[in-house]
Design a protein around this motif. Structure first.
Motif, mmCIF file in Angstrom:
data_model
loop_
_atom_site.group_PDB
_atom_site.id
_atom_site.type_symbol
_atom_site.label_atom_id
_atom_site.label_comp_id
_atom_site.label_asym_id
_atom_site.label_seq_id
_atom_site.Cartn_x
_atom_site.Cartn_y
_atom_site.Cartn_z
ATOM 1 N N GLY A 14 0.812 -1.206 0.000
ATOM 2 C CA GLY A 14 0.000 0.000 0.000
ATOM 3 C C GLY A 14 0.850 1.263 0.000
ATOM 4 N N THR A 15 1.947 1.237 0.745
ATOM 5 C CA THR A 15 2.826 2.402 0.860
ATOM 6 C C THR A 15 4.285 1.938 0.898
ATOM 7 O OG1 THR A 15 2.791 2.347 3.290
ATOM 8 C CG2 THR A 15 1.098 3.681 2.193
ATOM 9 N N ARG A 16 5.204 2.866 0.607
ATOM 10 C CA ARG A 16 6.626 2.546 0.726
ATOM 11 C C ARG A 16 6.973 2.258 2.180
ATOM 12 N NH1 ARG A 16 11.623 6.158 1.028
ATOM 13 N NH2 ARG A 16 13.336 4.780 0.462
ATOM 14 N N ALA A 17 6.352 2.994 3.095
ATOM 15 C CA ALA A 17 6.608 2.759 4.522
ATOM 16 C C ALA A 17 6.190 1.345 4.908
ATOM 17 C CB ALA A 17 5.858 3.781 5.371
ATOM 18 N N GLY A 71 13.835 -9.078 -7.791
ATOM 19 C CA GLY A 71 12.399 -9.217 -7.549
ATOM 20 C C GLY A 71 11.581 -8.130 -8.207
ATOM 21 N N HIS A 72 12.050 -6.883 -8.120
ATOM 22 C CA HIS A 72 11.295 -5.756 -8.673
ATOM 23 C C HIS A 72 11.244 -5.815 -10.193
ATOM 24 C CE1 HIS A 72 10.723 -1.422 -9.833
ATOM 25 N NE2 HIS A 72 9.731 -1.586 -8.972
ATOM 26 N N ARG A 73 12.343 -6.197 -10.820
ATOM 27 C CA ARG A 73 12.385 -6.280 -12.283
ATOM 28 C C ARG A 73 11.437 -7.363 -12.791
ATOM 29 N NH1 ARG A 73 15.075 -9.643 -15.815
ATOM 30 N NH2 ARG A 73 15.509 -8.761 -17.895
ATOM 31 N N LYS A 253 5.625 -1.062 -6.325
ATOM 32 C CA LYS A 253 5.100 -0.413 -7.516
ATOM 33 C C LYS A 253 6.208 -0.266 -8.560
ATOM 34 C CE LYS A 253 1.420 2.216 -5.202
ATOM 35 N NZ LYS A 253 1.506 1.544 -3.901
ATOM 36 N N ARG A 254 5.823 0.054 -9.778
ATOM 37 C CA ARG A 254 6.784 0.151 -10.877
ATOM 38 C C ARG A 254 7.914 1.127 -10.559
ATOM 39 N NH1 ARG A 254 6.644 -3.878 -14.705
ATOM 40 N NH2 ARG A 254 4.493 -4.436 -15.188
ATOM 41 N N LYS A 255 7.574 2.247 -9.986
ATOM 42 C CA LYS A 255 8.586 3.222 -9.592
ATOM 43 C C LYS A 255 8.843 3.064 -8.102
ATOM 44 C CE LYS A 255 9.824 5.527 -13.271
ATOM 45 N NZ LYS A 255 11.252 5.571 -13.683
#
Length: 515
Positions: A14-17, A71-73, A253-255
């Protein structure tokens, strides 16, 4: 056809935090509380912090960034994430899934022990001999190691509760389950431990303990074993090497600021380790003063610190003993739960990707199987022996070896520049080519050195100093470590045409967006 059409929609934080707290919750586990303080004391005290910080900067954070990037890629769990990097690497992903399965089965029982010890703290149930109580009255351990044995109800019941909580959190989902749980647990853990540390600092002898912890022995700074211990502590405490961070970053998220997140998680983990050291050694200083022994005689680590030394310390307190015990063992429960959730999530994500099923059936399948093995082996009269051997081998020849294999292979096949470009394209701080050197050279050298030293020790003398037979170690030690590797290879050999099509579409779409 694009990946968005073929791939099952991916959950997101939901959030970066929320992601950061989950990453910190995974990293801040039992090892921070009972492993770091003793490692520091045994390896130069305050001087240990120098190689420890260097290890964090040259290997810990770079390896975190590496796993975040993978993982993100790929936006998949470990097996598919490595597969999208290079098809044969899928075997390493499944190997790490097997490692997580083994760790989850015994990690849960330590949390269950901690739950019981919260209650024991109220009336100091361990009496005058916490050591005898732990292995005797509480665990009712057999005189000699075995495998199957009768259950110990006092461990079985809280272990079932631990698995119920873990499965419930995972079933709710990444955003509403894991994220919210960590938003509650991590602040609570910090508050509980801060209260414990403050109380410990005012105990008689606390300053002697802190002096023992922080006084630097600069003569040890050039000792190779000290540097090996520093890098080992970083690798073991950051939740790297067994796919947790690969999995968690796949829900970003993508970014996403990968480098910034890695630095926050890395320094937060190390800060908690130092905080734990302050609390532990202030308390050990009190114990030394009460028993008229030098600090060196009362220092211990692992379960011995938590379930033997600390109960003895609690018994020595003249006031607030029950509260001190509740705070300490409550902290162990919270730290253990957040780490356990992250470990099981690795398996859940991999099964979801492989079977193309939703979260609830995946959690039911994975949680049910892992809990059954855990409940079948560890709340028994042989549970402590099985845990001891399995933990040693799966850490030394599972986590470390898997991490070594993956960084070496990725470097050799020339994929590090690809990951570097991905990190730089989404992060506020660019890693540049220095990161490639750290991951491709420094990290493998240190991991290989640690593996060699570990093997030398293993071959020189049986683990446990003769407490276990060679057959026992071959079965539950080498056997378990080897089985994880075999599982990874066999799973990767199973054809998956759907994954082939999805991966081609996803990577084509990814290259198109980048270009």
């Amino acid at each position: 056809m694009t990946a968005e059409v073929t791939d099952r929609p991916r959950e997101q934080w939901g959030t970066r935090a929320g992601f950061l707290l989950a990453a910190i919750g995974s990293a801040v586990g039992l090892g921070n509380i009972w492993r770091f303080p003793k490692e520091a004391y045994d390896n130069g005290g305050g001087a240990f912090l120098v190689p420890y910080l260097i290890a964090l900067l040259t290997a810990g954070i770079p390896l975190l960034i590496f796993e975040y990037a993978v993982g993100h890629r790929a936006r998949k769990g470990a097996p598919r994430a490595y597969r999208r990097l290079w098809r044969p690497l899928e075997a390493v992903g499944w190997w790490q899934v097997a490692i997580c399965f083994v760790i989850a089965t015994y990690y849960a029982v330590i949390v269950a022990w901690s739950i019981r010890y919260i209650g024991f703290s109220l009336d100091e149930r361990w009496g005058s001999d916490p050591d005898a109580f732990f292995s005797g009255e509480f665990l009712n351990s057999n005189p000699t190691p075995g495998i199957f044995a009768p259950f110990v109800p006092g461990v079985l019941i809280p272990l079932i509760a631990v698995w119920a909580i873990t499965i419930a959190v995972l079933a709710i989902g990444v955003k509403r389950g894991i994220e919210i749980a960590n938003k509650i647990f991590i602040p609570l853990l910090v508050v509980l431990f801060m209260i414990l540390v403050v109380r410990a600092l005012f105990l008689p002898g606390a300053m002697d303990g802190l002096n023992a912890f922080f006084t630097p022995d600069w003569s040890r700074i050039l000792d190779g074993t000290v540097w090996t211990a520093a890098y080992g502590q970083i690798f073991f405490s950051l939740s790297v090497g067994f796919a947790i961070m690969v999995t968690y970053s796949s829900y970003l998220k993508r970014k996403a600021d990968l480098t910034g997140s890695a630095m926050v998680a890395g320094f937060a983990n190390s800060s908690f380790g130092i905080l734990a050291g302050i609390g532990v050694f202030a308390t050990l200083g009190f114990m030394a003063a009460q028993t008229s022994q030098p600090i060196s005689e009362v220092v211990s680590g692992g379960p011995g610190l938590a379930f033997v030394a600390f109960p003895q310390i609690i018994s020595e307190l003249s006031g607030g003993a029950a509260l001190f015990g509740v705070l300490f063992f409550g902290s162990l429960v919270i730290a253990g739960l957040t780490s356990l959730i992250s470990i099981v999530q690795v398996i859940v994500a991999a099964v979801q990707d492989r079977l193309n099923i939703g979260r609830l059936p995946a959690v039911a399948l994975v949680g049910g199987a892992t809990a059954l093995v855990s409940i079948g082996l560890f709340p028994t009269r042989n549970g402590l022996y099985i845990l001891d051997v399995a933990d040693h081998w799966i850490n030394q020849y599972g986590i470390l070896l898997a991490a070594l294999v993956v960084v070496v292979v990725v470097a050799v096949i020339g994929k590090l520049p690809l990951l570097q470009r991905h990190v730089d394209s989404v992060s506020s701080i660019r890693v540049g080519r220095a990161w490639i050197v750290l991951i491709g050279v420094v990290t493998p050298i240190m991991l290989a050195f640690m593996m060699v030293r570990s093997l030398q020790d293993e071959l020189a003398e049986n683990y446990g100093g003769g407490s276990y037979t060679t057959a026992y170690l071959l079965t539950l030690g080498w056997g378990v470590a080897a089985a994880a590797i075999v599982f990874g290879v066999l799973m990767a050999l199973i054809p998956d045409k759907r994954a082939d099509a999805e991966d081609r579409a996803y990577l084509d779409d990814l290259e198109e967006k980048i270009s």
